[in-house]
Scaffold this active site. Sequence first.
Site, mmCIF file in Angstrom:
data_model
loop_
_atom_site.group_PDB
_atom_site.id
_atom_site.type_symbol
_atom_site.label_atom_id
_atom_site.label_comp_id
_atom_site.label_asym_id
_atom_site.label_seq_id
_atom_site.Cartn_x
_atom_site.Cartn_y
_atom_site.Cartn_z
ATOM 1 N N GLU A 90 -9.775 -3.144 5.104
ATOM 2 C CA GLU A 90 -9.493 -2.242 3.987
ATOM 3 C C GLU A 90 -8.408 -2.838 3.092
ATOM 4 O O GLU A 90 -8.491 -2.743 1.864
ATOM 5 C CB GLU A 90 -9.076 -0.867 4.503
ATOM 6 C CG GLU A 90 -10.124 -0.153 5.358
ATOM 7 C CD GLU A 90 -11.419 0.179 4.610
ATOM 8 O OE1 GLU A 90 -11.363 0.467 3.402
ATOM 9 O OE2 GLU A 90 -12.490 0.132 5.245
ATOM 10 N N GLU A 109 0.803 -1.220 0.000
ATOM 11 C CA GLU A 109 0.000 0.000 0.000
ATOM 12 C C GLU A 109 0.836 1.270 0.000
ATOM 13 O O GLU A 109 0.431 2.282 -0.558
ATOM 14 C CB GLU A 109 -0.940 0.005 1.220
ATOM 15 C CG GLU A 109 -2.041 -1.031 1.123
ATOM 16 C CD GLU A 109 -2.992 -0.954 2.293
ATOM 17 O OE1 GLU A 109 -3.317 0.153 2.740
ATOM 18 O OE2 GLU A 109 -3.425 -2.027 2.775
ATOM 19 N N ASP A 121 -2.315 -4.512 3.416
ATOM 20 C CA ASP A 121 -2.391 -4.779 4.855
ATOM 21 C C ASP A 121 -3.385 -5.887 5.190
ATOM 22 O O ASP A 121 -4.348 -6.120 4.471
ATOM 23 C CB ASP A 121 -2.809 -3.503 5.607
ATOM 24 C CG ASP A 121 -1.786 -2.401 5.438
ATOM 25 O OD1 ASP A 121 -0.645 -2.713 5.032
ATOM 26 O OD2 ASP A 121 -2.134 -1.231 5.695
ATOM 27 N N TYR A 158 5.381 2.468 10.684
ATOM 28 C CA TYR A 158 4.179 3.113 10.169
ATOM 29 C C TYR A 158 3.396 3.845 11.254
ATOM 30 O O TYR A 158 3.227 3.341 12.355
ATOM 31 C CB TYR A 158 3.299 2.051 9.521
ATOM 32 C CG TYR A 158 2.282 2.662 8.622
ATOM 33 C CD1 TYR A 158 2.702 3.452 7.571
ATOM 34 C CD2 TYR A 158 0.932 2.462 8.834
ATOM 35 C CE1 TYR A 158 1.772 4.045 6.747
ATOM 36 C CE2 TYR A 158 0.011 3.039 8.012
ATOM 37 C CZ TYR A 158 0.420 3.831 6.972
ATOM 38 O OH TYR A 158 -0.484 4.417 6.165
ATOM 39 N N ARG A 182 0.193 5.110 11.197
ATOM 40 C CA ARG A 182 -1.265 4.968 11.345
ATOM 41 C C ARG A 182 -1.563 3.538 11.776
ATOM 42 O O ARG A 182 -1.667 2.636 10.954
ATOM 43 C CB ARG A 182 -1.971 5.308 10.040
ATOM 44 C CG ARG A 182 -1.917 6.793 9.719
ATOM 45 C CD ARG A 182 -2.732 7.143 8.503
ATOM 46 N NE ARG A 182 -1.996 6.904 7.272
ATOM 47 C CZ ARG A 182 -1.313 7.827 6.606
ATOM 48 N NH1 ARG A 182 -1.251 9.062 7.044
ATOM 49 N NH2 ARG A 182 -0.680 7.506 5.507
ATOM 50 N N HIS A 236 -0.635 -3.377 11.622
ATOM 51 C CA HIS A 236 0.752 -2.925 11.690
ATOM 52 C C HIS A 236 1.292 -3.147 13.088
ATOM 53 O O HIS A 236 0.574 -3.543 13.982
ATOM 54 C CB HIS A 236 0.835 -1.434 11.351
ATOM 55 C CG HIS A 236 0.212 -1.078 10.040
ATOM 56 N ND1 HIS A 236 0.893 -1.152 8.863
ATOM 57 C CD2 HIS A 236 -1.036 -0.682 9.732
ATOM 58 C CE1 HIS A 236 0.085 -0.801 7.876
ATOM 59 N NE2 HIS A 236 -1.096 -0.515 8.376
ATOM 60 N N ASP A 265 -6.000 -6.208 6.995
ATOM 61 C CA ASP A 265 -7.237 -5.801 7.651
ATOM 62 C C ASP A 265 -8.314 -5.681 6.576
ATOM 63 O O ASP A 265 -8.080 -5.953 5.406
ATOM 64 C CB ASP A 265 -7.057 -4.499 8.447
ATOM 65 C CG ASP A 265 -6.581 -3.347 7.578
ATOM 66 O OD1 ASP A 265 -6.586 -3.482 6.336
ATOM 67 O OD2 ASP A 265 -6.197 -2.305 8.134
#
Length: 780
Positions: free
Chosen positions: A86, A9, A82, A287, A289, A332, A84
């Site tokens: 999303e 991403e 990632d 990361y 976020r 993350h 998750d």
Amino acid sequence: MGKNLVIVESPAKAKTIEKFLGKEYRVLSSYGHIRDLKRKDFSIDIENDFKPIYEIPSDKKKVVSELKAAAKEADTVWLASDEDREGEAIAWHLYDVLGLEKKDTKRIVFHEITKSAIQEAIKNPRDIDKNLVDAQQARRVLDRIVGFELSPVLWRKIKPALSAGRVQSVAVRLIVEREREIQQFKPEASYRIVALFSKEENGKVYEIKAEYNKRLKTKEEALSLLDKLKSADFTVEDITVKPVKKSPAPPFTTSTLQQEASRKLGYSVAQTMMIAQRLYESGKITYMRTDSVNLSSLAIQGAKNEIVDLYGDEYSKTRQYSTKSKGAQEAHEAIRPTYLNEREINGTSQEKRLYDLIWKRTIASQMTDAELEKTTATIGVSNVEGKFVATGEVIKFDGFLRVYREGTDDEEAENESAILPPVKQGERLLMTETTATERYTQRPPRYTEASLVRKMEELGIGRPSTYAPTISTIQQRGYVEKRNVEGEERTYAVITLKNGKIKDALKKEMAGADKNKLVPTDIGMVVNDFLVDYFPDIVDYNFTAEVEKDFDKIAEGKMQWNKSIANFYKTFHPTVEKTVNMRTEHKTGERILGVDPKTGRRVSVKIGRYGALAQIGTADEEDKPLFAPLQKSQSIETITLEEALKLFELPRNLGEFRGKEMVVGIGRFGPYVRYDNKFVSLPKDADPLEITAEEAVALIEAKEKEEKEKIIKTFSEEPGLQILKGRYGPYIAFEKENYKIPKELNPTELSLEDCRKIIAEADKNKTKSEKKGRRTSAKK
DNA sequence: CAGTGAGCGAGCTTCCGCTTGACTT
């Protein structure tokens, strides 16, 4: 040339991973989502099982075509977005948009960016989890339905260009309800009694501060206690020593980083994220976020090495933390330094300070507990029942406190970690002074950006990537302002007993003042009340948690996503229809203040098309109603009839100055004096209703002087062109446009010719950038 | 950029979550 294409991403991540994987692998980035519902349309086919209508946004077209080309050349495409909801959706959209085939596509995930973790991931590929993708589609479609059906209701009923949504409307609600609690709060006074005792030992005098174990309600009680203390004896009745352990806070997540950076460095939530982004892009931190407090084994080992090296073995204690926050997806690691042995970094001072905070927090999280000893001494009084209590705290072993102590939001948090002098049980003490101070209970605190984020996280509303944008949205819509609030002066009594005499004094303090806090506007309150009245389910604090339950079921394959949406839509949409068609007048927060004594007409306040206004008369009367905008500091909920009537005294004519009229008014940028078609802003402390002609003249003259000093050079042959001194340095003003003067030129020596050249040069560049249309639209 | 608001009209506004850039004054 690699036969493998890996898609992640983030481009920074792509760079690191490419190093680990070697020549066979090419690593590219999708830059987040590559496809979404159309920006302007509703884009959900209600008739057709809520089928989403996706498009590739214009700013993603380039990335997509690059990825397409790269995929064509590769034998195998590894979708490494990632792990998750999303991320899974991103993988699926990529699969679909790039036209990949199942046999050539592998889905992989890794939790930390280390060589071994990535190699391990490559060894264990899986298929795209369509259930998880569906959970994301449900989330996306639900948010679109809520946002795009609710916002137009607000346009119709309250004011154009407003917005509502699952996340932002709850954030606003929190702030509005807190403000109402504050408005309704009635402080209660009580007396806090503190005594100073002294004792002498080996020629040294020790002082002991102790508090009476009861608060007294009235002044009479306080006076009578102090009176008794005059003749009392004081004895140490009891001493208890209790060991206390303190553990370090877990490593940073987005939310806790924002809170600490706000408390300790004074950064806004957006500022923190910008600085963290730069640290991430330069490879200094992981990361930024994330909702995870997890550290990789490599990081834990790295921290341990540092701790042992810097402080010794006895300070090291490896710890694994687990996430407690609602709805965490943990794709993350926690936010930590990439290399823990890098104690300091190069960069701007902001970057250094934020990095230092992250380094300390991470290191501290892997250190031993601090051991403290809390001592409590109870001092008895011969002629009253109550006791005085003195406490002291001694650090026996500092542990993690050697590196880092978490900040608190409590402004009144006292630093009472004093050491208690050596007193013994049964010992007599001498009282030197006792003070009874009138103290008031504290109203609930207003939210800061950071404390709002903490609350949102607690409720499971919003995600690490949206905390900062949400806070900026609710401010942009005019629902909330970040501002200072003036306090009120209040008096409190201080009664002192010293040398056998009682003195009674009144002191003044400012109460309720606030700096840089989130305060709702009138529009925010009216919109909130409207939503709470007509859409209580949507703005319920548990709404997100409830729908997340459905999303979890979808992810587990136990529910179909469009069934879940259909179920929601079935009751939601009719409510929208009903509310739009409601007969009742605009729900604009109207409040009737009373009657204008001069005309006998009704005086009211409400939200108008341009914000809060006061109004004399009603629309059905023969004479048209009069309108006046409210001042910034005023609110529909609290304004009085007198204050509202005063607004109609503006604009006010102050008479003439040099043959021209001076008029005082309040405009979009606050109170002003208009003179000779020029506007002069009034200073903060000036009241437009009270200001005199003399004061106005002084302001006008000051402004004229300033204007004169601004002019560096003019040309008689071209009066429209001036060289001026501005906030950002010298510039040329010509035909309503400003032009920057290159640094190497001396503005006082420029000729008219030189100026024309600069203008022509700048205009040439401008036509290029104006094609993007951003400037012109932003100006409007 | 400092006039607005009470009734025809044209057309626009808006959500949440992933990611980074490229603009000035």
